[in-house]
Design a protein around this motif. Structure first.
Motif, PDB file in Angstrom:
ATOM      1  N   GLU A 233     -68.137   7.187  12.533  1.00  0.00           N
ATOM      2  CA  GLU A 233     -66.541   6.859  12.536  1.00  0.00           C
ATOM      3  C   GLU A 233     -66.142   5.694  12.153  1.00  0.00           C
ATOM      4  O   GLU A 233     -65.189   5.616  11.653  1.00  0.00           O
ATOM      5  N   THR A 234     -66.991   4.585  12.454  1.00  0.00           N
ATOM      6  CA  THR A 234     -66.674   3.293  11.872  1.00  0.00           C
ATOM      7  C   THR A 234     -67.804   2.628  11.007  1.00  0.00           C
ATOM      8  O   THR A 234     -68.912   3.150  11.323  1.00  0.00           O
ATOM      9  N   TYR A 235     -67.502   1.599  10.588  1.00  0.00           N
ATOM     10  CA  TYR A 235     -68.450   0.882   9.601  1.00  0.00           C
ATOM     11  C   TYR A 235     -69.452   1.796   8.805  1.00  0.00           C
ATOM     12  O   TYR A 235     -70.659   1.784   8.883  1.00  0.00           O
ATOM     13  N   SER A 236     -68.736   2.796   7.911  1.00  0.00           N
ATOM     14  CA  SER A 236     -69.735   3.618   6.954  1.00  0.00           C
ATOM     15  C   SER A 236     -68.755   3.961   6.026  1.00  0.00           C
ATOM     16  O   SER A 236     -67.565   3.891   5.943  1.00  0.00           O
ATOM     17  N   VAL A 237     -69.461   4.117   4.847  1.00  0.00           N
ATOM     18  CA  VAL A 237     -68.733   4.405   3.574  1.00  0.00           C
ATOM     19  C   VAL A 237     -69.750   5.750   3.152  1.00  0.00           C
ATOM     20  O   VAL A 237     -70.834   5.732   3.235  1.00  0.00           O
ATOM     21  N   LEU A 238     -69.020   6.630   2.818  1.00  0.00           N
ATOM     22  CA  LEU A 238     -69.353   8.148   2.016  1.00  0.00           C
ATOM     23  C   LEU A 238     -68.761   8.144   0.753  1.00  0.00           C
ATOM     24  O   LEU A 238     -67.591   8.110   0.786  1.00  0.00           O
ATOM     25  N   SER A 239     -69.792   8.296  -0.506  1.00  0.00           N
ATOM     26  CA  SER A 239     -69.353   8.432  -1.524  1.00  0.00           C
ATOM     27  C   SER A 239     -70.280   9.140  -2.451  1.00  0.00           C
ATOM     28  O   SER A 239     -71.476   9.263  -2.109  1.00  0.00           O
ATOM     29  N   PRO A 240     -69.723   9.923  -3.488  1.00  0.00           N
ATOM     30  CA  PRO A 240     -70.727  10.101  -4.539  1.00  0.00           C
ATOM     31  C   PRO A 240     -71.269   9.306  -5.326  1.00  0.00           C
ATOM     32  O   PRO A 240     -70.873   8.261  -5.388  1.00  0.00           O
ATOM     33  N   PHE A 241     -72.410   9.466  -5.936  1.00  0.00           N
ATOM     34  CA  PHE A 241     -73.050   8.424  -6.817  1.00  0.00           C
ATOM     35  C   PHE A 241     -73.789   9.039  -7.885  1.00  0.00           C
ATOM     36  O   PHE A 241     -74.508   9.918  -7.592  1.00  0.00           O
TER      37      PHE A 241
ATOM     38  N   VAL B   5     -60.550  -3.712   0.090  1.00  0.00           N
ATOM     39  CA  VAL B   5     -59.901  -2.755  -0.870  1.00  0.00           C
ATOM     40  C   VAL B   5     -60.236  -1.507  -0.733  1.00  0.00           C
ATOM     41  O   VAL B   5     -61.378  -1.236  -0.441  1.00  0.00           O
ATOM     42  N   ASP B   6     -59.426  -0.736  -1.393  1.00  0.00           N
ATOM     43  CA  ASP B   6     -59.591   0.930  -1.516  1.00  0.00           C
ATOM     44  C   ASP B   6     -60.309   0.892  -3.009  1.00  0.00           C
ATOM     45  O   ASP B   6     -59.959   0.233  -3.762  1.00  0.00           O
ATOM     46  N   ALA B   7     -60.928   1.890  -3.274  1.00  0.00           N
ATOM     47  CA  ALA B   7     -61.430   2.592  -4.336  1.00  0.00           C
ATOM     48  C   ALA B   7     -60.540   3.710  -4.533  1.00  0.00           C
ATOM     49  O   ALA B   7     -60.236   4.544  -3.663  1.00  0.00           O
ATOM     50  N   PRO B   8     -60.637   4.180  -5.902  1.00  0.00           N
ATOM     51  CA  PRO B   8     -60.091   5.579  -6.188  1.00  0.00           C
ATOM     52  C   PRO B   8     -60.744   6.622  -5.278  1.00  0.00           C
ATOM     53  O   PRO B   8     -61.987   6.653  -4.976  1.00  0.00           O
ATOM     54  N   GLY B   9     -60.144   7.905  -4.753  1.00  0.00           N
ATOM     55  CA  GLY B   9     -60.640   8.781  -4.285  1.00  0.00           C
ATOM     56  C   GLY B   9     -60.997   8.726  -2.952  1.00  0.00           C
ATOM     57  O   GLY B   9     -61.561   9.658  -2.179  1.00  0.00           O
ATOM     58  N   ARG B  10     -60.339   7.720  -1.968  1.00  0.00           N
ATOM     59  CA  ARG B  10     -60.233   7.824  -0.610  1.00  0.00           C
ATOM     60  C   ARG B  10     -59.691   8.747   0.123  1.00  0.00           C
ATOM     61  O   ARG B  10     -58.286   8.978  -0.423  1.00  0.00           O
ATOM     62  N   ILE B  11     -60.138   9.417   0.779  1.00  0.00           N
ATOM     63  CA  ILE B  11     -59.323  10.680   1.481  1.00  0.00           C
ATOM     64  C   ILE B  11     -59.412  10.425   2.956  1.00  0.00           C
ATOM     65  O   ILE B  11     -58.827  11.059   3.627  1.00  0.00           O
ATOM     66  N   ALA B  12     -60.274   9.401   3.597  1.00  0.00           N
ATOM     67  CA  ALA B  12     -60.160   9.120   5.248  1.00  0.00           C
ATOM     68  C   ALA B  12     -60.765   7.880   5.234  1.00  0.00           C
ATOM     69  O   ALA B  12     -61.525   7.209   4.508  1.00  0.00           O
TER      70      ALA B  12
ATOM     71  N   ILE C 237     -64.440   7.647   3.850  1.00  0.00           N
ATOM     72  CA  ILE C 237     -64.741   8.634   2.909  1.00  0.00           C
ATOM     73  C   ILE C 237     -64.157   8.598   1.516  1.00  0.00           C
ATOM     74  O   ILE C 237     -62.604   8.842   1.475  1.00  0.00           O
ATOM     75  N   TYR C 238     -64.748   8.917   0.537  1.00  0.00           N
ATOM     76  CA  TYR C 238     -64.329   8.558  -0.940  1.00  0.00           C
ATOM     77  C   TYR C 238     -64.893  10.001  -1.530  1.00  0.00           C
ATOM     78  O   TYR C 238     -66.101  10.247  -1.561  1.00  0.00           O
ATOM     79  N   GLU C 239     -63.935  10.635  -2.271  1.00  0.00           N
ATOM     80  CA  GLU C 239     -64.406  11.739  -3.202  1.00  0.00           C
ATOM     81  C   GLU C 239     -64.818  11.253  -4.619  1.00  0.00           C
ATOM     82  O   GLU C 239     -65.479  12.195  -5.487  1.00  0.00           O
TER      83      GLU C 239
END
Length: 225
Positions: free
Chosen positions: A160-168, A218-225, A118-120
């Motif tokens: 809970e697995t194999y998902s990405v959540l982010s604003p766009f 790799v992580d992107a900025p804003g990852r919270i979980a 999960i990314y903010e």
């Protein structure tokens, strides 16, 4: 949440009557991952020991079993509004890619996949597309169109697995869910088609590398979980 890729433990069918609807969905998804990993492990052993033609036939049978598991939770009717995209290339490239879809639903991508989670903040398209290649779903949302409660509801709704959540930025609808070669514009966080899309396309065998890692990338900025 999506960072716990290694916690997918199948739940015995006899125990499912005591689970919530969401827990039952997660159990079906865990079965997909377990079946795909079993297939991959068997194929690796086959390559190592130079398996015979008879073993190849056994792999084909296993494929039929996996197909049954993968499709067992799919909706009977086509999901209204789903767009599909064929003949997507999957070449590793440097730099940015001009994708045909917003957000991307496959294509050339960075050699490093994005860690699922999960990314903010918005995440790099090229890394997220690599995660789609591994069978993840990518849930994107218009931060200006959703309330804090709406965003929290999305965080609870994604697998809970194999998902990405982010604003766009620049989405055509408040929420868009994508998988490799498939995409759906949702009316909002309570659109029931999101669960149908996840059942249909999460860890889909149509992805180039379903079951490949969605961590240790790799992580992107804003990852919270």
């Amino acid at each position: 949440m999506a960072s716990r890729d290694n916690d997918s433990t199948p739940v015995p069918p006899s125990a499912r009557k005591d689970l919530t609807v969401k827990q039952q969905r997660e159990a079906r998804r865990a079965e997909k991952v377990a079946a795909l990993k079993k297939q991959q492990a068997k194929e690796k052993r086959n390559r190592t020991i130079g398996i015979t033609v008879g073993a190849v036939a056994a792999v084909a049978v296993l494929g039929l079993v996996i197909t049954s598991v993968v499709t067992s939770g799919r909706p009977d009717e086509p999901i209204a509004g789903v767009q599909t995209f064929d003949d997507l290339t999957a070449t590793h490239v440097d730099g940015t890619v001009d994708y045909a879809q917003t957000p991307p639903a496959g294509g050339d991508h960075n050699a490093a996949w994005l860690n699922c989670g999960i990314y903010e903040q918005p995440v790099p398209n090229e890394n997220a597309v690599h995660s789609l290649e591994h069978g993840a779903v990518w849930v994107t949302y218009d931060a200006d169109a959703l309330s804090t409660g709406d965003i929290e509801a999305l965080r609870e709704a994604v697998p809970e697995t194999y998902s990405v959540l982010s604003p766009f930025d620049g989405l055509p609808s408040p929420v868009v869910i994508s998988a490799w070669g498939a995409q759906l514009e949702l009316d909002g966080v309570d659109d029931p088609r999101m669960d149908d899309f996840i059942d249909e396309f999460w860890q889909s065998p149509d992805a180039p590398e379903p079951g490949a890692a969605c961590v240790q990338g790799v992580d992107a900025p804003g990852r919270i979980a």
